[in-house]
Design a protein around this motif. Structure first.
Motif, PDB file in Angstrom:
ATOM      1  N   GLY A   1       0.771  -1.046  -0.046  1.00  0.00           N
ATOM      2  CA  GLY A   1       0.118  -0.074   0.005  1.00  0.00           C
ATOM      3  C   GLY A   1       0.816   1.071   0.156  1.00  0.00           C
ATOM      4  O   GLY A   1       2.004   1.227  -0.444  1.00  0.00           O
ATOM      5  N   ILE A   2       0.188   2.402   0.492  1.00  0.00           N
ATOM      6  CA  ILE A   2       0.985   3.609   0.581  1.00  0.00           C
ATOM      7  C   ILE A   2       2.269   3.646   1.248  1.00  0.00           C
ATOM      8  O   ILE A   2       3.365   4.212   0.872  1.00  0.00           O
ATOM      9  N   THR A   3       2.336   2.966   2.405  1.00  0.00           N
ATOM     10  CA  THR A   3       3.586   2.797   3.207  1.00  0.00           C
ATOM     11  C   THR A   3       4.628   2.222   2.325  1.00  0.00           C
ATOM     12  O   THR A   3       5.642   3.054   2.393  1.00  0.00           O
ATOM     13  N   GLU A   4       4.326   0.992   1.829  1.00  0.00           N
ATOM     14  CA  GLU A   4       5.425   0.461   1.160  1.00  0.00           C
ATOM     15  C   GLU A   4       5.958   1.498  -0.197  1.00  0.00           C
ATOM     16  O   GLU A   4       6.945   1.586  -0.652  1.00  0.00           O
ATOM     17  N   TYR A   5       4.921   1.967  -1.092  1.00  0.00           N
ATOM     18  CA  TYR A   5       5.237   2.940  -2.062  1.00  0.00           C
ATOM     19  C   TYR A   5       6.055   4.071  -1.485  1.00  0.00           C
ATOM     20  O   TYR A   5       6.996   4.340  -2.407  1.00  0.00           O
TER      21      TYR A   5
ATOM     22  N   ARG B   1      11.151   6.079  -8.704  1.00  0.00           N
ATOM     23  CA  ARG B   1      10.049   5.764  -8.192  1.00  0.00           C
ATOM     24  C   ARG B   1       9.062   4.734  -8.891  1.00  0.00           C
ATOM     25  O   ARG B   1       9.559   4.277  -9.747  1.00  0.00           O
ATOM     26  N   PRO B   2       8.240   4.202  -7.985  1.00  0.00           N
ATOM     27  CA  PRO B   2       7.239   3.021  -8.580  1.00  0.00           C
ATOM     28  C   PRO B   2       6.540   3.929  -9.563  1.00  0.00           C
ATOM     29  O   PRO B   2       5.407   4.656  -9.080  1.00  0.00           O
TER      30      PRO B   2
ATOM     31  N   PRO C   1       7.703  -2.393  -3.674  1.00  0.00           N
ATOM     32  CA  PRO C   1       7.618  -2.456  -4.924  1.00  0.00           C
ATOM     33  C   PRO C   1       8.834  -2.496  -5.756  1.00  0.00           C
ATOM     34  O   PRO C   1       9.983  -2.115  -5.149  1.00  0.00           O
ATOM     35  N   PHE C   2       8.660  -2.625  -7.100  1.00  0.00           N
ATOM     36  CA  PHE C   2      10.041  -2.302  -7.868  1.00  0.00           C
ATOM     37  C   PHE C   2      10.187  -0.780  -8.126  1.00  0.00           C
ATOM     38  O   PHE C   2       9.299  -0.067  -7.727  1.00  0.00           O
ATOM     39  N   VAL C   3      11.269  -0.297  -8.773  1.00  0.00           N
ATOM     40  CA  VAL C   3      11.535   1.127  -9.000  1.00  0.00           C
ATOM     41  C   VAL C   3      12.368   1.123 -10.215  1.00  0.00           C
ATOM     42  O   VAL C   3      13.068   0.363 -10.740  1.00  0.00           O
TER      43      VAL C   3
END
Length: 625
Positions: A158-162, A185-186, A433-435
């Motif tokens: 979610g937002i925290t991971e992003y 950025r993701p 996530p990836f970047v």
């Protein structure tokens, strides 16, 4: 460059180089027949000036210095523009040096002299304004994508991971990469991949985070190999023809996503809430655009107008937030919803426990397949992601370091690819996530850091405040969004959509460097309004060509753009759009040369650096004749 060096040679140096070149390539017999070479009876032609004779002799030296066509590398022979930036050559330009990782080593060697200035050049008001602008541009998009990922992955990410990924990967890149300015950025496609990986893990009966860790391992390993073996240089096969298409495609995605989100509210909330969100959306875009062009007006002093222009987007956001709070008692306003605590988004619904940060590669007890099967499936799933990252990251770096942007510290690609690969290798195992580098943010950030002389047309670059402080400040502010979530929660959803749309519009405005958009407008322009061959404008380089040929080239690009958009509606096959982009390479290499002459393509599909060199050569040829 050879031509510039030869201008300063004396007669003895010219003669010595002539002899050396003739001995090296054994082409002394050809020299007599070279139309650029001095005629054998030059001593009897006293009417020729010494300067012109020297130009002829220098031209013959340049010709003799070039190896035969069969001995030139494949990439150099097949590059459409015939030009390969030295920064992309890597080990190929490192004679006798390190062949593996040569590009990375060369990046850091060239950047090392600027170590101190990478910090001192960042002490300026331009750094502050550009950082705040880019923070507004990226944090809203990252939050929106994190919220979408949370809903589509059952709150696994979610937002925290992003925001955490945005901050950690960005700070690492800004600190250790030879080119700190590209924005990592993701992105939207990454979010689509994250959602599809969740579906894949459910289908094969494996844990989501185990699959994510393995895919990250493969993606990171592949991109690190790209960096170490200098495979980034093959991006030169993607010329401006493809750069402009891809940039317009990404920018129009931002525009459409912002508009569609606003339209969707009319189906989900009461009409008065949807109407007010639409008002904030349009007012934010309008106000940001007006303030952005304030420096071109004659109101107020020049310094004030420049400050307003630099802070156009932040000022618009603040004003819209104040407007939203002024009517909060009459209208319910949807705002950004941030996580209440700094912790992973995934919570076990049975016992309320939050998952640990590190997930690792070992399948859980509930996994229906073994580690080898997960690793094999993840290997296949990583291929389209690597293809996307190769194009997206390098395009962002290329467009963010274009010669016309006025960067003085050089171009760097291999070290940036290495840092991106390391982040994708490690961070997904922590559930992040990836970047990759992002369009249109990367070139926009460079432009935001630039001071222009706007008394000339086109604007003349005075200075680019290149530093590591500016990107570091952007990512630090994103991290503050996790520490102080209440600040971001003040922003209404309509303003978020307005920011996304404004960023997309600003990336493709006519005259901003995207020739596809410039030429698209000419499709609807009367012939009397076409730029003349002597006009000093963005389209002047190709204005000498017949306009029906220019329109044909533009229509082909628009058809390719339509193909990219068609993949957006291809359902599960939409993630294969990087392969569609790659398919445009043989179109440019094999088909366009049959539709256009080499001279037409050299003008229509050349970057500013190559156009400048071509113009210099043409002027030199005219002066010799």
């Amino acid at each position: 460059m050879i031509q510039e060096e030869l201008e300063n040679w004396n007669e003895d140096e010219v003669v010595a180089c002539e002899k050396k070149s003739q001995n090296k390539f054994r082409l002394s017999s050809i020299t007599a027949f070279n139309p650029k070479s001095p005629p054998p009876v030059a001593t009897s032609q006293k009417d020729k000036s010494t300067a012109n004779e020297k130009k002829f002799r220098m031209s013959s030296i340049i010709d003799l210095q070039q190896p035969p066509e069969s001995l030139r590398p494949w990439l150099e022979r097949n590059t459409p523009t015939g030009h390969i930036p030295e920064a992309l050559l890597g080990s190929s330009n490192n004679k006798g040096g390190c062949q593996i990782g040569g590009g990375i080593v060369a990046d850091y060697k060239r950047r090392n002299p600027y170590f101190l200035s990478d910090f001192t050049d960042g002490v300026s008001w331009k750094t502050l304004s550009a950082s705040i602008f880019m923070f507004c541009a990226v944090v809203t998009s990252t939050v929106a994508l994190g919220d979408l990922a949370s809903r589509e992955t059952d709150k696994k990410v979610g937002i925290t991971e992003y925001l955490l990924l945005q901050s950690i990967a960005g700070l690492i890149h800004a600190t250790f990469s030879a080119c700190p300015l590209p924005i990592l950025r993701p992105t939207g496609p990454i979010t689509a991949f994250m959602i599809d990986l969740n579906r894949l893990s459910l289908w094969i009966g494996a844990g989501y985070f185990t699959v994510l860790s393995w895919v990250g391992l493969w993606v990171g390993s592949f991109t690190i190999c790209v960096a170490f073996f200098d495979w980034s240089k093959y991006i030169v096969l993607c010329t401006r023809f493809l750069h402009d298409i891809y940039a317009v495609f990404v920018c129009t995605i931002y525009i459409s996503d912002g508009i569609l989100e606003v339209a969707q509210r009319f189906q989900e909330v009461p009409w008065i809430e949807a109407f007010f969100a639409s008002y904030l959306f349009m007012f934010c875009i309008f106000l940001a655009t007006v303030l952005y062009y304030a420096d071109r007006s004659t109101i107020l002093k020049q310094s004030w107008r420049q400050t307003i222009s630099d802070y156009a987007l932040p000022l618009s956001v603040v004003i819209c937030i104040f407007i939203s709070y002024s009517v909060k008692d009459n209208v319910d306003i949807a705002r950004i919803e941030m996580p209440p605590k700094f912790e992973p988004s995934d919570i076990d619904v049975t016992n309320g426990n939050v998952r640990s940060w590190y997930q690792g590669f070992t399948p859980g007890d509930d996994s229906q397949i073994g580690m080898v099967a997960i690793a094999s499936i993840s290997f296949v799933a990583a291929i389209p992601i690597v293809a996307l990252f190769y194009i997206d990251h390098l395009f962002s770096c290329i467009l963010g370091q274009k010669p016309e942007l006025g960067l003085k510290k050089g171009e760097y690609y291999h070290s940036s690819m290495l840092i991106m690969g390391i982040c994708n290798l490690i961070l997904p195992s922590f559930g992040l996530p990836f970047v990759t580098a992002s369009l249109p943010h990367s070139p926009q950030f460079t432009k935001a850091l630039t001071t222009y002389n706007k008394s000339k047309t086109p604007w003349e670059v005075v200075k680019v405040h290149e530093s590591r402080i500016a990107p570091t400040l952007v990512y630090a502010l994103c991290l503050c969004g996790l520490v102080f979530p209440s600040v971001l929660e003040m922003c209404p959803g309509g303003v978020v959509n307005g920011i996304l749309t404004f960023v997309g519009i600003a990336g493709i405005l006519p005259g901003t460097g995207n020739q596809l958009m410039d030429r698209t407008l000419l499709l609807f322009t009367a012939p009397s309004g076409f730029p003349s061959a002597t006009a000093n404008s963005a389209v002047a380089p190709y204005s000498e060509l017949p306009w029906y040929r220019i329109h044909l080239y533009t229509i082909i690009q628009l058809a390719c753009l339509a193909g990219c958009w068609g993949m957006r509606f291809a359902g599960p096959f939409s993630l294969a759009f990087p392969l569609v982009v790659v398919s445009f390479i043989p179109l440019r290499l094999c088909i366009l040369p049959k539709l256009f002459s080499q001279n037409e393509l050299s003008v229509l599909d050349a970057d500013e650096r190559h156009q400048h060199l071509q113009q210099v050569n043409n002027n030199n040829a005219k002066s010799v004749v």
